[in-house]
Write an enzyme that holds these catalytic residues in place. Structure first.
Site, mmCIF file in Angstrom:
data_model
loop_
_atom_site.group_PDB
_atom_site.id
_atom_site.type_symbol
_atom_site.label_atom_id
_atom_site.label_comp_id
_atom_site.label_asym_id
_atom_site.label_seq_id
_atom_site.Cartn_x
_atom_site.Cartn_y
_atom_site.Cartn_z
ATOM 1 N N ARG A 281 -0.896 -2.150 -6.706
ATOM 2 C CA ARG A 281 -1.204 -3.270 -5.805
ATOM 3 C C ARG A 281 -2.250 -4.190 -6.427
ATOM 4 N NH1 ARG A 281 -1.415 -4.832 -0.208
ATOM 5 N NH2 ARG A 281 -3.519 -5.337 0.500
ATOM 6 N N HIS B 28 -2.488 2.958 -5.893
ATOM 7 C CA HIS B 28 -3.074 1.695 -5.423
ATOM 8 C C HIS B 28 -3.315 0.723 -6.572
ATOM 9 C CE1 HIS B 28 -4.597 -0.326 -1.882
ATOM 10 N NE2 HIS B 28 -5.641 -0.751 -2.562
ATOM 11 N N ARG C 254 0.854 -1.191 0.000
ATOM 12 C CA ARG C 254 0.000 0.000 0.000
ATOM 13 C C ARG C 254 0.889 1.241 0.000
ATOM 14 N NH1 ARG C 254 -2.469 -3.513 3.826
ATOM 15 N NH2 ARG C 254 -4.551 -4.200 3.190
ATOM 16 N N HIS D 211 -4.669 -9.540 3.461
ATOM 17 C CA HIS D 211 -6.129 -9.558 3.588
ATOM 18 C C HIS D 211 -6.531 -10.482 4.723
ATOM 19 C CE1 HIS D 211 -6.723 -8.276 -0.892
ATOM 20 N NE2 HIS D 211 -6.474 -7.258 -0.097
ATOM 21 N N TYR E 108 -10.122 -10.219 -7.273
ATOM 22 C CA TYR E 108 -9.189 -10.138 -8.394
ATOM 23 C C TYR E 108 -9.417 -11.254 -9.415
ATOM 24 C CZ TYR E 108 -6.849 -6.844 -5.347
ATOM 25 O OH TYR E 108 -6.581 -5.774 -4.537
ATOM 26 N N LYS F 235 -2.550 -2.184 7.745
ATOM 27 C CA LYS F 235 -3.988 -2.002 7.909
ATOM 28 C C LYS F 235 -4.522 -3.010 8.925
ATOM 29 C CE LYS F 235 -8.181 -1.402 5.137
ATOM 30 N NZ LYS F 235 -8.743 -1.427 3.772
#
Length: 356
Positions: free
Chosen positions: A304, A301, A170, A327, A336, A195
């Protein structure tokens, strides 16, 4: 005769003198002065910092609490409740047309205000109009488009953009990299406090290794020069500055991508360098995308997103990609699969068989 000394609370003591009269000594005992009660927003900031929320969360929560107060004519939140919260959030959705994530952020800020600061538990907001959450597919660049954007960059922004794409970082994760978290021997980068306040390891790509080594050596020389001039300090997380007073000048804690200017910390008077501001890379990438004549709304972003999609195209396990991206749920990574060159994007149209 009466002798009186006045203070906060009065006590009288009779005093017998050698003569024919009695003197009374009155004394007022001084009590503690009531400290001024902190203002509401100061209490909010203190509660947020006590729970170790990020500075961006603090800034966002204070912003929404201010808007809530001004929306209701500067009434104190203690005088309001669920009806006023519902009215404000509904206004954001209908009149303000904000995204669902924005409305949820405002709701989180107000729930924090009432629960953690005012000690009030709000009932369920039955009449709240929720902002619609659209289902957007991520913007993904092809390999040729990624190459074209990277060729339009140079210097430190180019190195940072390569890391975003080659390691799936990120933007702020890249900006906040510290020297100690780059392991050249293990070819690994450790992301600290990412995150969700989670750490995770990710790869250090071979394609960027030589260039990154040379960059860090230049940063080391700059740090040595800073030390000679009485600077060289860096901000440390949490309370580490109190626990290790001199760690802020250690080489391992320095930013991989430091800012070009000093600043003086108001509390410690230390001359520090912050990490490079994220807007530097954002502007450079925006200009490079425009120069490459790419019409997709690509941002930092997007690198990524492209990293994850290209790994899945190469048949890498989705669980591995999930861990590299950090994640929490694999369902987040599965988005994705909708932009791969397989599935709906890989199905051949019947018109192609008929006319080609």
């Amino acid at each position: 005769m009466a002798i009186t000394l006045r203070s906060s609370s009065e006590i009288s003591y009779p005093i017998l003198s050698a003569g024919a009269f009695t003197a009374t000594l009155s004394v007022r005992e001084t009590g503690p002065v009531d400290a001024a009660k902190p203002r509401l927003l100061d209490r909010v900031r203190e509660a947020i910092r006590t729970r170790h929320y990020s500075r961006r969360t603090e800034k966002a929560y204070v912003h929404w609490i201010k808007r809530y107060i001004f929306f209701h004519g500067k009434r104190h939140p203690a005088e309001m409740g669920a009806a006023e919260v519902t009215a404000f959030l509904t206004f954001l959705a209908i009149e303000g047309k904000v995204a669902s994530s924005t409305q949820n952020q405002a709701l989180s800020a107000l729930l924090f205000l009432y629960r953690e600061v005012l000690g009030v538990e709000l009932p369920w907001l039955d009449d709240l109009v929720r902002a619609k959450r659209p289902q957007h597919l991520p913007v993904v660049l092809t390999r040729d488009e990624v190459r074209a954007v990277l060729q339009g960059l140079d210097g430190v922004p180019r190195l940072m953009a390569i890391l975003l794409y080659s390691a799936g970082l990120r933007l702020l994760e890249c900006c906040r990299l510290r020297v100690k978290d780059v392991d050249f021997a293990m070819n690994q980068i450790t992301i600290r406090d990412g995150k969700g306040h989670k750490d995770r390891p990710t790869m250090l790509p071979a394609t960027v290794k030589v260039e990154l080594v040379a960059h860090i050596e230049r940063v080391r020389e700059q740090h040595q020069a800073d030390l000679r001039h009485g600077a060289g300090w860096v901000e440390l997380p949490g309370a580490l500055m109190r626990k290790y007073p001199n760690a802020g000048r250690d080489w391992g804690w320095q930013w991989v991508f430091p800012a070009t200017r000093f600043y003086v910390d108001r509390v410690t008077d230390q001359r520090r360098r912050h990490h490079l501001h994220e807007s530097v890379l954002q502007r450079a990438v925006k200009d490079a995308v425009r120069a490459a004549r790419i019409t997709k709304p690509a941002t930092c972003h997007t690198f990524r997103h492209s990293f994850a999609t290209h790994l899945l195209e190469e048949s890498h396990d989705i669980r591995t990609v999930q861990e590299l991206l950090g994640h929490q749920d694999v369902s987040t990574t599965m988005i994705y699969t909708h932009v791969l060159n397989r599935g709906p994007a890989g199905v051949r149209s019947p018109a192609d068989r008929m006319f080609l």
